[in-house]
Design a protein around this motif. Structure first.
Motif, short mmCIF file in Angstrom:
data_model
loop_
_atom_site.label_atom_id
_atom_site.label_comp_id
_atom_site.label_asym_id
_atom_site.label_seq_id
_atom_site.Cartn_x
_atom_site.Cartn_y
_atom_site.Cartn_z
N TYR A 1 73.49 50.34 3.65
CA TYR A 1 73.67 51.23 4.80
C TYR A 1 72.82 50.80 6.00
N GLY A 2 72.15 49.67 5.86
CA GLY A 2 71.34 49.16 6.96
C GLY A 2 69.93 49.70 7.01
N ASN A 3 69.54 50.46 5.96
CA ASN A 3 68.18 51.00 5.93
C ASN A 3 67.19 49.95 5.48
N GLU A 4 66.07 49.87 6.18
CA GLU A 4 64.97 49.00 5.76
C GLU A 4 64.15 49.75 4.72
N ARG A 5 64.01 49.16 3.51
CA ARG A 5 63.32 49.83 2.42
C ARG A 5 62.13 49.02 1.92
N VAL A 6 61.14 49.74 1.40
CA VAL A 6 60.05 49.12 0.64
C VAL A 6 59.96 49.85 -0.69
N GLY A 7 59.45 49.15 -1.71
CA GLY A 7 59.34 49.77 -3.03
C GLY A 7 57.98 49.55 -3.66
N PHE A 8 57.50 50.56 -4.35
CA PHE A 8 56.22 50.50 -5.08
C PHE A 8 56.40 51.19 -6.43
#
Length: 206
Positions: free
Chosen positions: A154-161
């Motif tokens: 969807y074009g969202n910039e994500r980070v994961g932890f």
């Protein structure tokens, strides 16, 4: 990729670190909202001395502020709705939200507010902050692994932890228990908290 750097008393080392900022890291700078649909906050506790009970909180919200050029400025804030606890058994969930444990009617939220962060090595970090359960606030250190960043469909910039921490529930006033005939107690004092976080970067303001 390093998100947080240890503070150094060596001015030259600090200057070198500042000069060597990773452009990809700097690009992560911004405000993020935790995506509850793709995140989980849960716990594991020993039951009757012989097995583990696992649960999670279905309703939570939070935010991250990441500063890729000066990671010491990064922060985290999480609010968890106690009444959303789910261990798979309704009667047990009802006991957990009662006055014997969380007393969710009087204390509806569990909160965490970060106060500092440091890199332990590679993509592993320790975020320290204040955890509040009921009317008790105590420091908590959470070890996290940075899983990277990506742009979703969807074009969202994500980070994961993802990471964990261990607490003694009695430190936060959660002291209910029952003795077993064979020795020991029904519920262990030690509880493992588990975090799996996906956060979406806010669009830059015009």
């Amino acid at each position: 990729m390093a998100l947080f750097n240890r503070k150094s008393d060596n001015a030259a080392a600090a200057a070198t670190t500042t000069a060597a900022v990773d452009p990809a890291l700097a690009a992560l700078t911004g405000d993020y909202t935790i995506d509850p649909a793709h995140s989980s906050i849960g716990f594991t506790v020993r039951h009757a001395m012989v097995t583990n009970v696992r649960g999670s909180f279905a309703e939570h919200e939070g935010s991250l502020k990441l500063d890729g050029t000066d990671p010491a400025n990064s922060t985290a804030s999480i609010d968890v709705k106690i009444a959303s606890v789910d261990t798979g058994i309704k009667d047990r969930d009802g006991h957990l939200v009662s006055g014997d444990f969380f007393d969710a009617e009087k204390f509806p939220l569990m909160t965490f507010r970060s106060t500092s962060a440091e890199q332990l090595g590679g993509d592993t970090y320790r975020v320290t902050g204040d955890l509040t359960i009921k009317d008790v606030t105590r420091p908590l250190a959470i070890d996290l692994e940075f899983n990277g960043s990506a742009k979703d469909v969807y074009g969202n910039e994500r980070v994961g932890f993802e990471g964990s921490a261990e607490i003694l529930r009695s430190d936060w006033g959660l002291t209910w228990n029952a003795a077993l005939e064979t020795g020991g107690v029904m519920v262990s004092d030690k509880v493992k908290l588990n975090f799996d976080i996906s956060a979406i970067k806010a669009a830059p303001q015009a």
